[in-house]
Write an enzyme that holds these catalytic residues in place. Sequence first.
Site, PDB file in Angstrom:
ATOM      1  N   ASN A   3       4.967 125.564 -19.124  1.00 63.68           N
ATOM      2  CA  ASN A   3       5.762 124.789 -18.183  1.00 63.68           C
ATOM      3  C   ASN A   3       4.879 123.691 -17.579  1.00 63.68           C
ATOM      4  O   ASN A   3       3.845 123.983 -16.976  1.00 63.68           O
ATOM      5  CB  ASN A   3       6.308 125.712 -17.087  1.00 63.68           C
ATOM      6  N   ARG A  49       0.919 110.514  -6.430  1.00 64.88           N
ATOM      7  CA  ARG A  49       0.357 109.173  -6.252  1.00 64.88           C
ATOM      8  C   ARG A  49       1.338 108.063  -6.615  1.00 64.88           C
ATOM      9  O   ARG A  49       1.035 106.884  -6.455  1.00 64.88           O
ATOM     10  CB  ARG A  49      -0.915 109.022  -7.100  1.00 64.88           C
ATOM     11  N   HIS A  70      11.492 122.038 -15.965  1.00 62.99           N
ATOM     12  CA  HIS A  70      12.546 122.493 -15.045  1.00 62.99           C
ATOM     13  C   HIS A  70      12.885 121.335 -14.115  1.00 62.99           C
ATOM     14  O   HIS A  70      12.364 121.236 -13.002  1.00 62.99           O
ATOM     15  CB  HIS A  70      12.054 123.697 -14.250  1.00 62.99           C
ATOM     16  N   ARG A  97      14.668 119.338 -11.341  1.00 61.92           N
ATOM     17  CA  ARG A  97      15.448 119.707 -10.164  1.00 61.92           C
ATOM     18  C   ARG A  97      16.174 118.474  -9.620  1.00 61.92           C
ATOM     19  O   ARG A  97      15.790 117.342  -9.925  1.00 61.92           O
ATOM     20  CB  ARG A  97      14.541 120.330  -9.102  1.00 61.92           C
ATOM     21  N   HIS A 157       9.289 116.986  -9.301  1.00 58.97           N
ATOM     22  CA  HIS A 157       8.249 117.090 -10.330  1.00 58.97           C
ATOM     23  C   HIS A 157       8.774 116.463 -11.627  1.00 58.97           C
ATOM     24  O   HIS A 157       8.673 115.252 -11.776  1.00 58.97           O
ATOM     25  CB  HIS A 157       7.740 118.531 -10.498  1.00 58.97           C
ATOM     26  N   GLU A 160      14.941 124.303 -18.484  1.00 55.51           N
ATOM     27  CA  GLU A 160      15.514 125.326 -17.629  1.00 55.51           C
ATOM     28  C   GLU A 160      16.004 124.707 -16.334  1.00 55.51           C
ATOM     29  O   GLU A 160      15.490 123.676 -15.886  1.00 55.51           O
ATOM     30  CB  GLU A 160      14.510 126.444 -17.353  1.00 55.51           C
ATOM     31  N   THR A 175      11.026 127.573  -5.797  1.00 58.13           N
ATOM     32  CA  THR A 175      10.834 128.084  -7.148  1.00 58.13           C
ATOM     33  C   THR A 175      11.885 129.144  -7.398  1.00 58.13           C
ATOM     34  O   THR A 175      12.554 129.596  -6.461  1.00 58.13           O
ATOM     35  CB  THR A 175       9.410 128.662  -7.326  1.00 58.13           C
ATOM     36  N   HIS A 197       7.535 134.090 -14.918  1.00 61.98           N
ATOM     37  CA  HIS A 197       7.309 133.999 -13.477  1.00 61.98           C
ATOM     38  C   HIS A 197       6.150 134.899 -13.066  1.00 61.98           C
ATOM     39  O   HIS A 197       6.227 136.114 -13.114  1.00 61.98           O
ATOM     40  CB  HIS A 197       8.542 134.341 -12.646  1.00 61.98           C
ATOM     41  N   ASP A 198       5.078 134.249 -12.658  1.00 64.05           N
ATOM     42  CA  ASP A 198       3.866 134.899 -12.168  1.00 64.05           C
ATOM     43  C   ASP A 198       3.118 135.718 -13.219  1.00 64.05           C
ATOM     44  O   ASP A 198       2.258 136.534 -12.871  1.00 64.05           O
ATOM     45  CB  ASP A 198       4.161 135.774 -10.941  1.00 64.05           C
ATOM     46  N   GLY A 258       3.620 128.414 -16.247  1.00 65.32           N
ATOM     47  CA  GLY A 258       3.216 127.106 -15.775  1.00 65.32           C
ATOM     48  C   GLY A 258       2.180 127.164 -14.673  1.00 65.32           C
ATOM     49  O   GLY A 258       1.019 126.803 -14.866  1.00 65.32           O
ATOM     50  N   HIS A 259       2.577 127.649 -13.506  1.00 61.28           N
ATOM     51  CA  HIS A 259       1.718 127.577 -12.323  1.00 61.28           C
ATOM     52  C   HIS A 259       0.367 128.245 -12.554  1.00 61.28           C
ATOM     53  O   HIS A 259      -0.690 127.631 -12.318  1.00 61.28           O
ATOM     54  CB  HIS A 259       2.426 128.210 -11.129  1.00 61.28           C
TER      55      HIS A 259
END
Length: 238
Positions: free
Chosen positions: A7, A18, A43, A45, A50, A70, A100, A190-191, A213-214
């Site tokens: 992701n 920036r 993803h 939004r 992002h 997604e 999230t 997720h996580d 991703g994160h």
Amino acid sequence: MTNLSVNINKIATLRNARGENRPDVEAVALDIEGFGADGITVHPRPDERHIRRSDVYKLRPLLRCEFNIEGYPSPEFVDLVLKTRPTQVTLVPDAADALTSSAGWDVAANAEFLASLVERFKDAGVRTSIFVNADVDVVAAAAATGADRIELYTKPYADAYASDPEAAVAPFVEAALKAKKLGLGVNAGHDLNLENLRFFSERIPFLSEVSIGHALICDALYLGLEETVKRYKAALGR
């Protein structure tokens, strides 16, 4: 074999901070693909904080790997998916202002809505996955919509992993087995991270894909992006 889909939302978050084009989202996505990732996930939004819809249009013709979009299926999101026709669309029940994803669908309560979306996307040749909690009844409801896959929301697993890995993974194994029995492919996300991913994938050997991703981008700050992709693939036995 479990695919790794990266992701890239956090890359876009950094760029947007920036207001210019550094880092270049398209270039980074192609680099991640070149480093061995099996897919790219975005993803978008509503507030485009992002990934932007324009990013999706630019990325689609560039990528050779799988492309997963997604998000919540608003009319704008549905239009984006139908116009770009990614490999996969993952439907998530996020509110417009969600920081999230924090839960899977109540599929039974939204069965008609989800089934109509699945039909539209499948008619367009897009594989459809529904984001769900690890609950066998929810998995059965997802199968009834005609979806191709589910994506298991794995934050509860990640939160409980350190204290009792076997107990943490148990409901996910049960949900995945139910999905397999009903003919659904199983994704997860997720996580998930380098500490808990291998154990999860070993307990669910027929896992089709993880979307990360994160944690991956956080690891890349120390390890570098190429090495990080390699380590996540190694955690999947690749």
